[in-house]
Every structure is written in C-alpha cells, then in structure tokens.
Design a protein around this motif. Sequence first.
Motif, PDB file in Angstrom:
ATOM      1  N   SER A  14       0.818  -1.231   0.000  1.00  0.00           N
ATOM      2  CA  SER A  14       0.000   0.000   0.000  1.00  0.00           C
ATOM      3  C   SER A  14       0.845   1.271   0.000  1.00  0.00           C
ATOM      4  CB  SER A  14      -0.912   0.003   1.230  1.00  0.00           C
ATOM      5  OG  SER A  14      -0.121   0.068   2.405  1.00  0.00           O
ATOM      6  N   THR A  15       2.069   1.186   0.490  1.00  0.00           N
ATOM      7  CA  THR A  15       2.926   2.375   0.497  1.00  0.00           C
ATOM      8  C   THR A  15       3.713   2.502  -0.799  1.00  0.00           C
ATOM      9  OG1 THR A  15       4.638   1.094   1.568  1.00  0.00           O
ATOM     10  CG2 THR A  15       3.200   2.369   3.023  1.00  0.00           C
ATOM     11  N   GLY A  16       3.499   1.562  -1.709  1.00  0.00           N
ATOM     12  CA  GLY A  16       4.224   1.577  -2.974  1.00  0.00           C
ATOM     13  C   GLY A  16       3.440   2.295  -4.064  1.00  0.00           C
ATOM     14  N   GLN A  18       1.947   1.183  -7.118  1.00  0.00           N
ATOM     15  CA  GLN A  18       0.633   0.717  -7.559  1.00  0.00           C
ATOM     16  C   GLN A  18      -0.306   0.517  -6.371  1.00  0.00           C
ATOM     17  OE1 GLN A  18       0.535  -3.228  -9.371  1.00  0.00           O
ATOM     18  NE2 GLN A  18       2.564  -3.691  -8.590  1.00  0.00           N
ATOM     19  N   THR A  37       1.770  -2.406   5.706  1.00  0.00           N
ATOM     20  CA  THR A  37       3.135  -1.886   5.573  1.00  0.00           C
ATOM     21  C   THR A  37       3.984  -2.449   6.708  1.00  0.00           C
ATOM     22  OG1 THR A  37       4.515   0.124   5.679  1.00  0.00           O
ATOM     23  CG2 THR A  37       2.428   0.229   6.834  1.00  0.00           C
ATOM     24  N   ASP A  59       4.160  -8.167   7.460  1.00  0.00           N
ATOM     25  CA  ASP A  59       5.369  -8.489   6.710  1.00  0.00           C
ATOM     26  C   ASP A  59       5.100  -9.769   5.945  1.00  0.00           C
ATOM     27  OD1 ASP A  59       7.920  -9.290   5.869  1.00  0.00           O
ATOM     28  OD2 ASP A  59       8.868  -8.330   7.597  1.00  0.00           O
ATOM     29  N   LEU A  60       5.378  -9.751   4.650  1.00  0.00           N
ATOM     30  CA  LEU A  60       5.125 -10.940   3.818  1.00  0.00           C
ATOM     31  C   LEU A  60       5.978 -12.134   4.243  1.00  0.00           C
ATOM     32  CD1 LEU A  60       4.932  -9.078   0.400  1.00  0.00           C
ATOM     33  CD2 LEU A  60       3.085 -10.489   1.349  1.00  0.00           C
ATOM     34  N   ASP A  61       7.028 -11.881   5.033  1.00  0.00           N
ATOM     35  CA  ASP A  61       7.860 -12.973   5.528  1.00  0.00           C
ATOM     36  C   ASP A  61       7.302 -13.577   6.809  1.00  0.00           C
ATOM     37  OD1 ASP A  61       9.807 -12.757   3.520  1.00  0.00           O
ATOM     38  OD2 ASP A  61      10.741 -11.060   4.557  1.00  0.00           O
ATOM     39  N   GLU A  90      10.628 -13.899  -3.682  1.00  0.00           N
ATOM     40  CA  GLU A  90       9.349 -13.360  -4.185  1.00  0.00           C
ATOM     41  C   GLU A  90       8.285 -14.473  -4.215  1.00  0.00           C
ATOM     42  OE1 GLU A  90       9.448 -11.095  -7.889  1.00  0.00           O
ATOM     43  OE2 GLU A  90       7.257 -11.116  -8.008  1.00  0.00           O
ATOM     44  N   ARG A  93       7.132 -15.330  -0.645  1.00  0.00           N
ATOM     45  CA  ARG A  93       6.253 -14.277  -0.098  1.00  0.00           C
ATOM     46  C   ARG A  93       4.869 -14.368  -0.759  1.00  0.00           C
ATOM     47  NH1 ARG A  93      10.669  -9.341   0.011  1.00  0.00           N
ATOM     48  NH2 ARG A  93      11.639  -9.983   1.962  1.00  0.00           N
ATOM     49  N   GLN A 125      11.768 -11.815 -12.352  1.00  0.00           N
ATOM     50  CA  GLN A 125      10.580 -11.207 -11.721  1.00  0.00           C
ATOM     51  C   GLN A 125       9.306 -11.516 -12.491  1.00  0.00           C
ATOM     52  OE1 GLN A 125      10.543  -6.734 -11.939  1.00  0.00           O
ATOM     53  NE2 GLN A 125      12.690  -7.164 -12.288  1.00  0.00           N
ATOM     54  N   PRO A 148       0.568  -5.650 -16.068  1.00  0.00           N
ATOM     55  CA  PRO A 148       1.195  -4.529 -16.785  1.00  0.00           C
ATOM     56  C   PRO A 148       2.605  -4.911 -17.234  1.00  0.00           C
ATOM     57  CG  PRO A 148       1.162  -4.127 -14.401  1.00  0.00           C
ATOM     58  CD  PRO A 148       0.560  -5.485 -14.614  1.00  0.00           C
ATOM     59  N   MET A 149       3.119  -4.178 -18.222  1.00  0.00           N
ATOM     60  CA  MET A 149       4.498  -4.422 -18.677  1.00  0.00           C
ATOM     61  C   MET A 149       5.431  -3.321 -18.177  1.00  0.00           C
ATOM     62  SD  MET A 149       6.752  -6.060 -20.504  1.00  0.00           S
ATOM     63  CE  MET A 149       5.891  -7.164 -21.588  1.00  0.00           C
ATOM     64  N   ALA A 150       5.115  -2.073 -18.498  1.00  0.00           N
ATOM     65  CA  ALA A 150       5.986  -0.969 -18.055  1.00  0.00           C
ATOM     66  C   ALA A 150       5.127   0.149 -17.484  1.00  0.00           C
ATOM     67  CB  ALA A 150       6.812  -0.447 -19.224  1.00  0.00           C
ATOM     68  N   PHE A 151       5.496   0.585 -16.289  1.00  0.00           N
ATOM     69  CA  PHE A 151       4.797   1.716 -15.674  1.00  0.00           C
ATOM     70  C   PHE A 151       5.333   3.020 -16.292  1.00  0.00           C
ATOM     71  CE2 PHE A 151       4.512  -0.704 -11.337  1.00  0.00           C
ATOM     72  CZ  PHE A 151       3.420  -1.423 -11.797  1.00  0.00           C
ATOM     73  N   LEU A 154       8.285   5.020 -14.788  1.00  0.00           N
ATOM     74  CA  LEU A 154       9.709   4.784 -15.080  1.00  0.00           C
ATOM     75  C   LEU A 154      10.353   5.990 -15.751  1.00  0.00           C
ATOM     76  CD1 LEU A 154       9.354   1.151 -16.475  1.00  0.00           C
ATOM     77  CD2 LEU A 154      10.667   1.793 -14.449  1.00  0.00           C
TER      78      LEU A 154
HETATM   79  N1  LIG Z   1       8.218  -0.927 -12.695  1.00  0.00           N
HETATM   80  C1  LIG Z   1       7.439  -1.349 -13.673  1.00  0.00           C
HETATM   81  O1  LIG Z   1       7.423  -0.814 -14.776  1.00  0.00           O
HETATM   82  C2  LIG Z   1       6.538  -2.522 -13.423  1.00  0.00           C
HETATM   83  C3  LIG Z   1       5.669  -2.918 -14.440  1.00  0.00           C
HETATM   84  C4  LIG Z   1       4.826  -3.990 -14.217  1.00  0.00           C
HETATM   85  C5  LIG Z   1       4.845  -4.636 -13.002  1.00  0.00           C
HETATM   86  N2  LIG Z   1       5.718  -4.249 -12.051  1.00  0.00           N
HETATM   87  C6  LIG Z   1       5.714  -4.968 -10.781  1.00  0.00           C
HETATM   88  O2  LIG Z   1       5.226  -4.109  -9.790  1.00  0.00           O
HETATM   89  C7  LIG Z   1       5.751  -4.510  -8.542  1.00  0.00           C
HETATM   90  C8  LIG Z   1       6.324  -3.314  -7.844  1.00  0.00           C
HETATM   91  O3  LIG Z   1       5.241  -2.465  -7.557  1.00  0.00           O
HETATM   92  P1  LIG Z   1       5.467  -0.998  -7.046  1.00  0.00           P
HETATM   93  O4  LIG Z   1       6.345  -0.285  -7.996  1.00  0.00           O
HETATM   94  O5  LIG Z   1       4.155  -0.459  -6.734  1.00  0.00           O
HETATM   95  O6  LIG Z   1       6.285  -1.305  -5.713  1.00  0.00           O
HETATM   96  P2  LIG Z   1       7.086  -0.277  -4.813  1.00  0.00           P
HETATM   97  O7  LIG Z   1       6.638   1.117  -5.085  1.00  0.00           O
HETATM   98  O8  LIG Z   1       8.526  -0.615  -4.935  1.00  0.00           O
HETATM   99  O9  LIG Z   1       6.592  -0.665  -3.367  1.00  0.00           O
HETATM  100  C9  LIG Z   1       6.894  -1.889  -2.785  1.00  0.00           C
HETATM  101  C10 LIG Z   1       5.839  -2.189  -1.731  1.00  0.00           C
HETATM  102  O10 LIG Z   1       6.049  -3.502  -1.229  1.00  0.00           O
HETATM  103  C11 LIG Z   1       5.998  -3.450   0.184  1.00  0.00           C
HETATM  104  N3  LIG Z   1       6.873  -4.503   0.718  1.00  0.00           N
HETATM  105  C12 LIG Z   1       8.152  -4.743   0.405  1.00  0.00           C
HETATM  106  N4  LIG Z   1       8.609  -5.797   1.095  1.00  0.00           N
HETATM  107  C13 LIG Z   1       7.594  -6.227   1.884  1.00  0.00           C
HETATM  108  C14 LIG Z   1       7.452  -7.251   2.847  1.00  0.00           C
HETATM  109  N5  LIG Z   1       8.462  -8.089   3.151  1.00  0.00           N
HETATM  110  N6  LIG Z   1       6.264  -7.387   3.467  1.00  0.00           N
HETATM  111  C15 LIG Z   1       5.236  -6.555   3.189  1.00  0.00           C
HETATM  112  N7  LIG Z   1       5.313  -5.554   2.289  1.00  0.00           N
HETATM  113  C16 LIG Z   1       6.481  -5.397   1.649  1.00  0.00           C
HETATM  114  C17 LIG Z   1       6.475  -2.066   0.558  1.00  0.00           C
HETATM  115  O11 LIG Z   1       5.878  -1.732   1.790  1.00  0.00           O
HETATM  116  P3  LIG Z   1       6.666  -1.234   3.101  1.00  0.00           P
HETATM  117  O12 LIG Z   1       8.071  -0.921   2.704  1.00  0.00           O
HETATM  118  O13 LIG Z   1       5.886  -0.023   3.532  1.00  0.00           O
HETATM  119  O14 LIG Z   1       6.534  -2.364   4.056  1.00  0.00           O
HETATM  120  C18 LIG Z   1       5.880  -1.224  -0.567  1.00  0.00           C
HETATM  121  O15 LIG Z   1       4.559  -0.850  -0.251  1.00  0.00           O
HETATM  122  C19 LIG Z   1       6.780  -5.578  -8.805  1.00  0.00           C
HETATM  123  O16 LIG Z   1       6.224  -6.831  -8.556  1.00  0.00           O
HETATM  124  C20 LIG Z   1       7.064  -5.396 -10.278  1.00  0.00           C
HETATM  125  O17 LIG Z   1       7.491  -6.588 -10.872  1.00  0.00           O
HETATM  126  C21 LIG Z   1       6.536  -3.192 -12.205  1.00  0.00           C
END
Ligand SMILES: NC(=O)c1ccc[n+]([C@@H]2O[C@H](COP(=O)([O-])OP(=O)(O)OC[C@H]3O[C@@H](n4cnc5c(N)ncnc54)[C@H](OP(=O)(O)O)[C@@H]3O)[C@@H](O)[C@H]2O)c1
Length: 295
Positions: A14-16, A18, A37, A59-61, A90, A93, A125, A148-151, A154
Amino acid sequence: MVSSEGKTIVVVGSTGRQGGQVVRHLLKNGWRVRALTRTPEGKKAGALRSLGAEVLHADLDDRGTLEAAFRDAYGLFNMQPPVPGKMEVEIERGRNAAETARKAGMQHVVYGSAGPGHEKTGIEQWDAKIEVTKVMKDLGLPLTVLRPMAFMELMVDPSYYPQSSTWYIWPKLMGTDVRIPWISVQDVGAIAARAFANPGEYIGRDLPLAADARSLEECREDYRQVRGRYPSRFPMPMFLFEKFVGRDIPNMWRWLRNNPVSLDTSRTRAIHPEAMTVRDWLSGGQRNLTGTGNL
Ligand SMILES: NC(=O)c1ccc[n+]([C@@H]2O[C@H](COP(=O)([O-])OP(=O)(O)OC[C@H]3O[C@@H](n4cnc5c(N)ncnc54)[C@H](OP(=O)(O)O)[C@@H]3O)[C@@H](O)[C@H]2O)c1
C-alpha cells in the motif's frame, strides 16, 4: 456489481506506487481499506491514514502478521516486489500471502503481476509471478490477474533514477525503436478497483494491461513536446547499474529487444476508456499524485 458497503479490502504494497493507487481508488469507491506496511509509523503510512485507510503492520515474511491482517476481510490486492537475484524469495512471499488468503476465505484476490504472458522467459521477476499465480490458482482462490508491462512512472519517478536507467541504459539494451506497452500506476489502481466492484465479470480473468504502445524514442519525443526539452541522460557504466539493480532488469530489456510483445491496447481501453496515453500522462496526468509521491 458487488456493494462495497461495510466490506474490507486488504492492500499489500500500500505504500508503494501501484498499491498506493489501489488504496486511493478503493476508498473512492466506498470500500474499507486495510493498508499493509512494515512501517506503519512512516510518512507514507500516515498519508494513507489521512485518506481514510486503516493502516496495519504486516510483513510478507511473517505469516502471523498476515493472518491478523487478512482476518474478516472480503478481498485482497496482492503484490510482491522483486528481490534481485533471489526469485525464490518473491515466490515464497507470494505463497505466504496466497495460503493466508485461502485460510481467511478471501472472496476476491486481485494480483499485481507483470510481464508478457504465461511462458517462462528467464526474467526472474516475471517467472516468479507465473509461479505465484500458479500457487493461487492451485489453491482455488477467486483470482483476477493484472499484468502490466511498463509503468509510465519509469520515465520520471526519481526512485527509478530515470536519467540513468530509462533514458540511458534501457535504450542501449532494448534499442530506441522497439514498441512496448505502457500504463500509469493510477490506471492500474483504477482497473483494480473496477475488478473488485465487478467480481462476476473479473474473477478468472488474466488481463494484460496496456494503455499505450510506444518506443523509447517516441516517449522521448513525447517528453520533449510536452515539457519543452528532452529528458536528461546521465551516463552510468553497466557494472555500476547492475550493482544497484541486479541483472534481471538489464536482462528484461535485452529480452524485449528480441521478443515482440502484444501491443494491443484495446482490451485495457474496453475496461478503462480513460486510461492515459504516455502523452496525456506526461502532460499532467501524474500530477494527480498527491504530495507523498506514491498516492
Ligand atoms: N516498474 C514497472 O514498470 C513494473 C511494471 C509492471 C509490473 N511491475 C511490478 O510491480 C511490482 C512493484 O510495484 P510498485 O512499484 O508499486 O512497488 P514499490 O513502489 O517498490 O513498493 C513496494 C511495496 O512492497 C511493500 N513490501 C516490500 N517488502 C515487503 C514485505 N516483506 N512485506 C510486506 N510488504 C512489503 C512495501 O511496503 P513497506 O516498505 O511499507 O513495508 C511497498 O509498499 C513488482 O512486482 C514489479 O514486478 C513493475
């Protein structure tokens, strides 16, 4: 259409980027949102709280934290960030979230996946997400996969270091003229909310998400036309880039050079006609993001 009234959706990530958008769109649609989070005391968590979400540590772990967080919820937005060089983390988790969702009796799981399809490519990934999808399907979860492919982020989000990554290394590895599908995280959030609102229509679907199909050169030109200058480039040696991000991203970009992917935007537009093109997004669509950077 299902009524959101009184129903809770748990949002992983949720803090990320998407996840933050998923929270925002779900709240707009009247759902209760439980935003997970590892740092509930952080600034981003505070911003989620002020939007009206319940913020919970998980925590996903740690399955115990997931069990507590998933209790009595209607739905789950599930995602796992990649761990460079450790695709098994990954997957593990993802398994933790999936098995906990099964146990909690989630009625709808929307999964933030990625990549071109169902065949493994060697891109860790993407392959990890194929594995996590399989786990969720084998468990019989009521699943919608968003792929999705690319955000579009980026191109400008500083945490991606776009001057070196998107505008310098990526074109070197993929070429400047290969078209790829793009979507903004805002539109991913809107589509996730649409899926939750219409489970009858979306459960069982796997949706490649593409709002626009543009090459890096076309994006660069869009950028210039919208912002009056080309995006900055900051040269970085490959070994240093790999030190920061690992090998998977460079491998992905090399893969895209040689492997055509679907550029069909019609399915995404049929679901969400307002999805922004690269130019719309660069023209100001991303300014809808609030001050936290991710919401
Ligand atoms: N970049 C691209 O163009 C693109 C395109 C398509 C798909 N994707 C996919 O999108 C995903 C990344 O999404 P995003 O960019 O939205 O991510 P992000 O902004 O990097 O945020 C990561 C999120 O994951 C949480 N997180 C990390 N480790 C965790 C854990 N151990 N337990 C619980 N929460 C955890 C973080 O929360 P806290 O730190 O607050 O705990 C944070 O909210 C990836 O799977 C990627 O493959 C990316």
